[in-house]
Design a protein around this motif. Structure first.
Motif, PDB file in Angstrom:
ATOM      1  N   UNK A  93       0.817  -1.206   0.000  1.00  0.00           N
ATOM      2  CA  UNK A  93       0.000   0.000   0.000  1.00  0.00           C
ATOM      3  C   UNK A  93       0.858   1.265   0.000  1.00  0.00           C
ATOM      4  N   UNK A  94       2.085   1.166   0.540  1.00  0.00           N
ATOM      5  CA  UNK A  94       2.929   2.364   0.564  1.00  0.00           C
ATOM      6  C   UNK A  94       3.322   2.803  -0.842  1.00  0.00           C
ATOM      7  N   UNK A  95       3.146   1.908  -1.832  1.00  0.00           N
ATOM      8  CA  UNK A  95       3.411   2.320  -3.209  1.00  0.00           C
ATOM      9  C   UNK A  95       2.464   3.445  -3.616  1.00  0.00           C
ATOM     10  N   UNK A  96       1.336   3.532  -2.919  1.00  0.00           N
ATOM     11  CA  UNK A  96       0.342   4.551  -3.256  1.00  0.00           C
ATOM     12  C   UNK A  96       0.658   5.904  -2.622  1.00  0.00           C
ATOM     13  N   UNK A  97       1.726   5.960  -1.825  1.00  0.00           N
ATOM     14  CA  UNK A  97       2.044   7.219  -1.129  1.00  0.00           C
ATOM     15  C   UNK A  97       2.179   8.408  -2.090  1.00  0.00           C
ATOM     16  N   UNK A  98       2.949   8.258  -3.184  1.00  0.00           N
ATOM     17  CA  UNK A  98       3.074   9.420  -4.081  1.00  0.00           C
ATOM     18  C   UNK A  98       1.721   9.852  -4.640  1.00  0.00           C
ATOM     19  N   UNK A  99       0.902   8.871  -4.999  1.00  0.00           N
ATOM     20  CA  UNK A  99      -0.423   9.180  -5.539  1.00  0.00           C
ATOM     21  C   UNK A  99      -1.271   9.905  -4.512  1.00  0.00           C
ATOM     22  N   UNK A 100      -1.238   9.377  -3.276  1.00  0.00           N
ATOM     23  CA  UNK A 100      -2.014  10.001  -2.201  1.00  0.00           C
ATOM     24  C   UNK A 100      -1.563  11.441  -1.994  1.00  0.00           C
ATOM     25  N   UNK A 101      -0.243  11.650  -2.029  1.00  0.00           N
ATOM     26  CA  UNK A 101       0.288  13.001  -1.849  1.00  0.00           C
ATOM     27  C   UNK A 101      -0.231  13.936  -2.926  1.00  0.00           C
ATOM     28  N   UNK A 102      -0.229  13.434  -4.165  1.00  0.00           N
ATOM     29  CA  UNK A 102      -0.698  14.256  -5.276  1.00  0.00           C
ATOM     30  C   UNK A 102      -2.170  14.594  -5.134  1.00  0.00           C
ATOM     31  N   UNK A 103      -2.950  13.563  -4.810  1.00  0.00           N
ATOM     32  CA  UNK A 103      -4.402  13.748  -4.812  1.00  0.00           C
ATOM     33  C   UNK A 103      -4.881  14.538  -3.604  1.00  0.00           C
ATOM     34  N   UNK A 104      -4.309  14.262  -2.425  1.00  0.00           N
ATOM     35  CA  UNK A 104      -4.877  14.831  -1.203  1.00  0.00           C
ATOM     36  C   UNK A 104      -3.926  15.745  -0.445  1.00  0.00           C
ATOM     37  N   UNK A 123      12.735   5.971  -3.601  1.00  0.00           N
ATOM     38  CA  UNK A 123      13.304   7.303  -3.783  1.00  0.00           C
ATOM     39  C   UNK A 123      12.891   7.882  -5.134  1.00  0.00           C
ATOM     40  N   UNK A 124      13.033   7.073  -6.188  1.00  0.00           N
ATOM     41  CA  UNK A 124      12.767   7.551  -7.536  1.00  0.00           C
ATOM     42  C   UNK A 124      11.297   7.915  -7.719  1.00  0.00           C
ATOM     43  N   UNK A 125      10.423   7.088  -7.161  1.00  0.00           N
ATOM     44  CA  UNK A 125       8.989   7.349  -7.321  1.00  0.00           C
ATOM     45  C   UNK A 125       8.624   8.694  -6.680  1.00  0.00           C
ATOM     46  N   UNK A 126       9.166   8.940  -5.491  1.00  0.00           N
ATOM     47  CA  UNK A 126       8.868  10.208  -4.820  1.00  0.00           C
ATOM     48  C   UNK A 126       9.437  11.387  -5.616  1.00  0.00           C
ATOM     49  N   UNK A 127      10.624  11.164  -6.194  1.00  0.00           N
ATOM     50  CA  UNK A 127      11.242  12.201  -7.020  1.00  0.00           C
ATOM     51  C   UNK A 127      10.323  12.557  -8.193  1.00  0.00           C
ATOM     52  N   UNK A 128       9.815  11.547  -8.865  1.00  0.00           N
ATOM     53  CA  UNK A 128       8.895  11.775  -9.992  1.00  0.00           C
ATOM     54  C   UNK A 128       7.676  12.563  -9.533  1.00  0.00           C
ATOM     55  N   UNK A 129       7.178  12.195  -8.357  1.00  0.00           N
ATOM     56  CA  UNK A 129       5.976  12.858  -7.853  1.00  0.00           C
ATOM     57  C   UNK A 129       6.273  14.339  -7.591  1.00  0.00           C
ATOM     58  N   UNK A 130       7.428  14.618  -6.996  1.00  0.00           N
ATOM     59  CA  UNK A 130       7.767  16.015  -6.693  1.00  0.00           C
ATOM     60  C   UNK A 130       7.967  16.824  -7.962  1.00  0.00           C
ATOM     61  N   UNK A 131       8.454  16.134  -9.014  1.00  0.00           N
ATOM     62  CA  UNK A 131       8.700  16.849 -10.275  1.00  0.00           C
ATOM     63  C   UNK A 131       7.483  16.782 -11.207  1.00  0.00           C
ATOM     64  N   UNK A 132       6.375  16.280 -10.678  1.00  0.00           N
ATOM     65  CA  UNK A 132       5.127  16.160 -11.446  1.00  0.00           C
ATOM     66  C   UNK A 132       5.310  15.389 -12.743  1.00  0.00           C
ATOM     67  N   UNK A 133       6.198  14.377 -12.725  1.00  0.00           N
ATOM     68  CA  UNK A 133       6.306  13.479 -13.888  1.00  0.00           C
ATOM     69  C   UNK A 133       5.321  12.338 -13.647  1.00  0.00           C
TER      70      UNK A 133
END
Lengths: 266, 257, 259
Positions: free
Chosen positions: B104-115, C208-218
């Motif tokens: 579920x932590x794979x969804x962290x970036x998505x959650x951050x973006x959405x909420x 690390x990479x996934x969070x980086x992408x998220x911060x850079x809106x990729x």
């Protein structure tokens, strides 16, 4: 061969003290087949576990071939009632029979031969590669017997070995045991609650009292040497012996320690 | 548990406390890495007197409860539906087997973006993680209904609703409770995680702030508190389970043993 | 039903719903294009470019190595300690409350703590993974070792199984269903901790990479990372199941025949 003197076992726990065995004196000669019977809850299994060295007695001692038993001695095999729980489910039938021999450091070729002989002797020569849980209850108990036989013990202990199988299988297994005993002459002590079975199998029947347990009667079975499920069981002498043992057990239940009045002299 | 076991357990805890007290005091480990146990407990005591801590705890536990409730209702409803629709179990099996192990932590970036750093993020993670725990158990549970009992119900022409209520649910209940127990602890883990990583308000955020501020004793104190809450959550769900299933053989057997 | 028809039906069961779901996602993304949720097609297109190039060696592999190292460490320590504790009734009683407490600590909170103590390097991540994943292994091993069947244990004693032989041939096989259950829980905790440790403090790794992408809106790249983490979780759980089937085949069959 096996001498039990003044054996006493008291369980203590949670503020309750239970005297299971009060004082058992019993000797089993080399090559004898003795059955121990008694009313339910009389400490038959406790006695067997003390003899096997699985339980430490509170007082008294057990000697096997002159040496005091203070843990499972070498040269003793036990067959338990719960065959399903006494076979290693992760091992095949052959591996189950072989495991004790490995621990005894029997050399490889001899081991293989012993396993095959033992499995053949119980009629399971072809089942070696199966797992125990693929077999019926009767067959599983045959495996446990094969394991005991392959171990080449001086003494074989059996705790209600046939209590959990159906009647037909039970008769087969009784005859299997008698056959093995005739052939190998292993000193055998078998605990059972079944009077018929005790009289049918044994040369000597030991009757225990209700708890706290003592030996109530030590009976020589003077039936013909060769037993047969139909002929032996319809022998009038079989019925007399059976009634005699039964009388003792019924008396033991109601009034422990006193022999029943009016039973015939054996 | 007997009295003697409890005494041993207390002794074990005392030894743990003693070691955690002595090791930093004897200089075996620097106090910057491990403050003495008494100091950790004193810090915890102090933290417990602050308003911020209680409001953080409130945030964490309400995210936990809400997420758990949503996941539970969804999973029970979907599980019952899958059981009721013929062929649904076979058709959904592969999807469930694929989605379930996704961390579920794979969804962290998505959650951050959405909420962003908000309750929504926590809920997304909690619900995703807790949902599968319950669903799997519900599916086991409804599959465990004795076919003979099912045929009996049919031969007496019991309606769908009656069968569900009188037969399927009682059979599945022990499984559902197991699912709830697992889900409750997973939900607590994810609630704290979301706060820690994303920064939603709550206990996890306070731990993160204490760590970046170098307040070592506070970090230890809050982790201890998290452990205590975890134990309380476990005990609470277990006692609920025991109460609801008092009639069930699995519980009765346990009590007898 | 013919063989071909059965095969078709089987394939439909396995693939039907996933295909339907992906198709639905695709249709939705065409109908209502969203910045945050790109089409599956777009994610698949960037997946290869992102992960199957230099990042395979720089990020994916290091992540997996840390994961494996931490997991194996947790497994070995958990089984060894669990066996020692499980064999002694007193030790078990003495450690039980403390272990219940440690187990109840949400493992991710150990990340900031261990960062504090061990710094930011690979050792820290391995330690984080191991320290979170050890508890289910430890507690399940204790329970499994404790619950070795009494009759089986007596049998082993009668036939002279002692010391290491008793451990290898009786205790560990008998406890293996419980131990495997613990190892399964530990695996998912280990993956979670790998991701979090990398998100928190790292210069490499999938998390690390996934969070980086998220911060850079990729966004499509970020989604491809989520898919990759999902695949890692799925494949590891498949691998674990294969292992479990080998180790516990006797256990499953036994349960089936007794049911």
């Amino acid at each position: 061969m096996l001498e039990i003197t003044g054996l006493r076992k008291v369980y203590e726990g949670r503020g309750r003290v239970v005297e299971a065995l009060r004082g058992i004196d019993l000797t089993v000669e080399r090559g004898e087949l003795v059955c121990v019977v008694g009313p339910s809850g009389c400490g038959k299994t406790t006695l067997l576990k003390c003899v096997a060295g699985l339980l430490a007695p509170t007082a008294g001692q057990v000697r096997l071939a002159g040496r005091v038993v203070d843990g499972p001695p070498p040269g003793m095999a036990v067959v338990f009632q719960e065959y399903g729980r006494s076979l290693f489910p992760w091992l095949t039938v052959s591996q189950n029979v072989e495991l004790p021999l490995r621990e005894k450091r029997v050399p490889g070729p001899r081991r293989t031969a012993l396993v095959q002989q033992a499995l053949a002797a119980v009629g399971l020569a072809d089942a070696g590669s199966a797992h125990p849980w693929q077999l019926s209850g009767g067959m599983q108990q045959r495996v446990a017997i094969a394991r005991a036989v392959a171990y080449e013990p001086q003494v074989l202990l059996m705790d209600e070995p046939f209590a959990a199988v159906d009647a037909q299988t039970r008769a087969d297994l009784e005859d299997l045991l008698l056959g093995l005993w005739h052939r190998l002459g292993i000193t055998t002590m078998l605990v059972t609650h079944d009077i018929d079975e005790a009289v049918y199998l044994a040369r000597r029947v030991v009757v225990l009292s209700a708890a706290p347990t003592v030996v109530q009667e030590d009976l020589h079975v003077d039936l013909p040497h060769d037993r047969d499920q139909i002929i032996t069981r319809s022998d009038p002498r079989f019925a007399e012996l059976r009634a005699h043992v039964y009388g003792h057990i019924r008396a033991a239940k109601t009034d422990p320690g006193r022999p029943p009045a009016g039973t015939m002299k054996a | 548990m007997t009295g003697r076991d409890a005494a041993y357990g207390a002794a074990g805890l005392a030894v743990l406390f003693g070691v955690a007290e002595a090791v930093p005091r004897l200089g075996l480990v620097s106090r910057d890495f491990l403050p003495p146990a008494s100091e950790i407990l004193r810090t915890l005591g102090h933290e417990l007197t602050t308003r911020q801590l209680w409001s953080a705890l409130g945030d964490t536990m309400s995210a936990w409860a809400l997420g758990l409730a949503i996941a539970f209702v969804l999973a029970v409803a979907l599980g019952t539906l899958i059981d009721a629709v013929p062929g649904a179990r076979a058709a959904t099996a592969s999807t469930v087997e694929f989605l379930r192990p996704i961390p579920s932590v794979a969804l962290i970036p998505l959650a951050t973006l959405l909420f962003g750093a908000d309750l929504g993020s926590s809920l997304l993670l909690i619900v995703y993680a807790a949902f599968w725990q319950v669903l799997i158990q519900v599916l086991y549970g409804v599959a465990d209904v004795d076919p003979v009992a099912r045929e009996t119900a049919r031969s007496y022409r019991l309606g769908h609703w009656t069968t569900l209520r009188r037969l399927v649910w009682p059979t599945a209940l022990p499984y559902v409770m197991t699912g709830l127990r697992l889900a409750a602890s997973v939900a607590f883990i994810l609630a704290v995680t979301a706060e820690l990583v994303i920064g939603s308000p709550g206990l996890g955020l306070r731990i993160q702030l204490a760590q970046s501020g170098g307040a070592v004793a506070t970090v230890y104190a809050l982790i201890t508190l998290a452990g205590i809450i975890g134990v309380v959550v476990n005990l609470a769900v277990r006692s609920l389970e025991r109460r609801l299933l008092a009639w069930h053989p699995s519980v009765r057997g346990e009590a007898a043993a | 039903m013919s063989r071909a028809a059965r095969l078709m039906l089987g394939a439909l069961r396995v693939l039907g719903l996933p295909v339907l779901l992906v198709a639905g996602w695709w249709a939705w993304s065409v109908w209502r294009p969203s910045f945050y949720v790109p089409s599956p097609q777009r994610i698949a297109a960037v997946f290869g470019d992102v992960w199957l190039t230099a990042r395979l060696g720089d990020d994916v592999l290091p992540s997996l190595v840390r994961l494996l190292a931490g997991y194996v460490l947790a497994a070995l320590l958990g089984v060894a300690l669990g066996t020692a504790i499980g064999l002694s009734g007193r030790l078990r009683a003495a450690t039980e409350p403390a272990l219940e407490f440690f187990r109840a600590i949400p493992p991710p909170v150990l990340v900031p703590l261990i960062m504090l103590v061990a710094g930011l390097d690979t050792a820290m991540k391995v330690l984080v993974i191991a320290s979170g994943a050890i508890w289910p292994v430890l507690l399940n091993t204790i329970e499994g070792v404790r619950a070795v069947d009494e009759v089986l244990s007596d049998t082993a004693r009668v036939y002279g199984l002692r010391g290491p032989a008793r451990l290898r041939r009786l205790v560990l096989p008998a406890a293996s269903p419980q131990i495997m259950a613990g190892l399964r829980q530990a695996l998912s905790i280990a993956i979670i901790l790998m991701v979090i440790a990398e998100m928190f403090a790292s210069t490499s790794g999938i998390g690390h990479t996934v969070v980086l992408f998220q911060r850079q809106f990729q966004i499509p790249e970020m989604w491809s990372g989520i898919v990759l983490l999902g695949l890692v979780g799925f494949l590891l759980s498949l691998a674990f199941r294969a292992l479990e089937r080998r180790v516990l085949h006797w256990h499953w069959h036994q349960r089936e025949t007794h049911a």
